[in-house]
Scaffold this motif. Structure first.
Motif, PDB file in Angstrom:
ATOM      1  N   THR A   6       0.813  -1.218   0.000  1.00 31.44           N
ATOM      2  CA  THR A   6       0.000   0.000   0.000  1.00 31.44           C
ATOM      3  C   THR A   6       0.846   1.268   0.000  1.00 31.44           C
ATOM      4  N   ALA A  10      -0.406   4.045  -6.693  1.00 33.98           N
ATOM      5  CA  ALA A  10      -1.444   3.208  -7.290  1.00 33.98           C
ATOM      6  C   ALA A  10      -1.078   2.838  -8.720  1.00 33.98           C
ATOM      7  N   ARG A  39      -1.504   6.781  -4.292  1.00 38.90           N
ATOM      8  CA  ARG A  39      -2.629   5.943  -3.885  1.00 38.90           C
ATOM      9  C   ARG A  39      -3.586   6.720  -2.979  1.00 38.90           C
ATOM     10  N   HIS A  40      -4.875   6.464  -3.178  1.00 36.54           N
ATOM     11  CA  HIS A  40      -5.942   7.037  -2.352  1.00 36.54           C
ATOM     12  C   HIS A  40      -5.994   8.565  -2.458  1.00 36.54           C
ATOM     13  N   GLY A  74       0.585  -0.652  -8.932  1.00 39.23           N
ATOM     14  CA  GLY A  74       1.249  -1.167  -7.752  1.00 39.23           C
ATOM     15  C   GLY A  74       2.568  -1.809  -8.149  1.00 39.23           C
ATOM     16  N   GLU A 168      -9.940  -0.574  -7.503  1.00 38.76           N
ATOM     17  CA  GLU A 168      -8.788   0.066  -6.874  1.00 38.76           C
ATOM     18  C   GLU A 168      -8.489   1.408  -7.545  1.00 38.76           C
ATOM     19  N   THR A 201      -8.491   5.322  -5.755  1.00 38.11           N
ATOM     20  CA  THR A 201      -7.601   6.268  -6.415  1.00 38.11           C
ATOM     21  C   THR A 201      -8.268   6.718  -7.715  1.00 38.11           C
TER      22      THR A 201
END
Length: 247
Positions: A6, A10, A39-40, A74, A168, A201
């Motif tokens: 994580t 992303a 990410r996120h 990732g 994701e 994301t």
């Protein structure tokens, strides 16, 4: 398939080049692009028509392949996979809102929204899907066919379909282009919600300065090259970069 680390971005592109040949002339839609997409977070990519924005999104989604360079989701190198494997990864991990609606004409709206989950062999999260349908004002349209809807309504369905499987990564190519201001605001709100509440994301390509203002991370692309990146841009920075992107 899950993304195991994580702390990784992303998605990222390393030295990405995408060449096309038109009437014997070589066009570099992407010209040595290296980018990381946190990410996120909500990333917006802006730039003039022909800057390579859509090509960038298509390569990140595995819909197109780089001529040279690498794309990663990732830890997974998407650009090293064959067509079948890329398709499988996209179905499991990526939701895409295209400039064209790409709705199935033989299915009603409820079936179109559920289609990615059905293809991926997953049970949809009914509460989440119902929330999307409500926010995008689609409840009264669920049993209609795409041909019965306006362009703006079809774009809202396309957005709901991309979000319904809680992927994701959500890639959106000018998703507000055919929407009125109210529906566009609703769509940006649901994309913002996907990032803030569901830890998804979002990468949004747009010409719209108001849409760009939703970004946590802003990329300016011109002639297939990254000319500036802003982390946590202010409204003034978004306006300045928007002017920069149009020359």
């Amino acid at each position: 398939m899950t993304l195991p680390d994580t702390h990784l971005p992303a998605a990222r592109m390393v030295d990405g080049v995408r060449k096309y040949h038109t009437d014997g002339v070589e066009v570099r839609a992407l010209d040595g692009v290296s980018l990381e997409f946190p990410r996120h977070r909500f990333t917006t990519v802006i730039g003039p028509s022909g800057s390579g924005k859509s090509t960038l999104l298509h390569c990140l989604a595995g819909l197109d392949r780089l001529t040279a360079g690498h794309v990663y989701l990732g830890e997974l190198e998407l650009s090293a996979l064959g067509r079948t494997a890329r398709t499988r990864v996209r179905r499991q991990q990526v939701g895409v809102v295209f400039q064209g609606f790409n709705l199935h004409p033989g299915f009603d709206i409820a079936q179109n929204i559920a289609l990615p989950s059905v293809i991926a062999g997953r049970q949809p999260d009914i509460e989440w899907v119902d929330g999307i349908v409500t926010r995008l004002r689609l409840g009264h349209l669920l049993h209609r066919r795409p041909i019965e809807l306006s362009g703006g309504e079809q774009q809202r369905v396309a957005a709901a379909r991309a979000l319904a499987g809680r992927p994701e990564l959500i890639l959106a190519d000018e998703p507000t282009g055919n929407l009125d201001s109210g529906a566009a605001g609703d769509l940006l709100d649901i994309l913002r919600l996907a990032v803030d509440d569901l830890e998804q994301t979002v990468i949004l390509v747009t010409h719209n300065v108001a849409a760009a203002s939703a970004a946590d991370y802003l990329v300016v692309l011109v002639d297939g090259r990254v000319i500036e990146v802003a982390d946590g841009p202010t409204v003034d920075e978004v306006n300045r970069l928007a002017r920069l992107s149009t020359g």
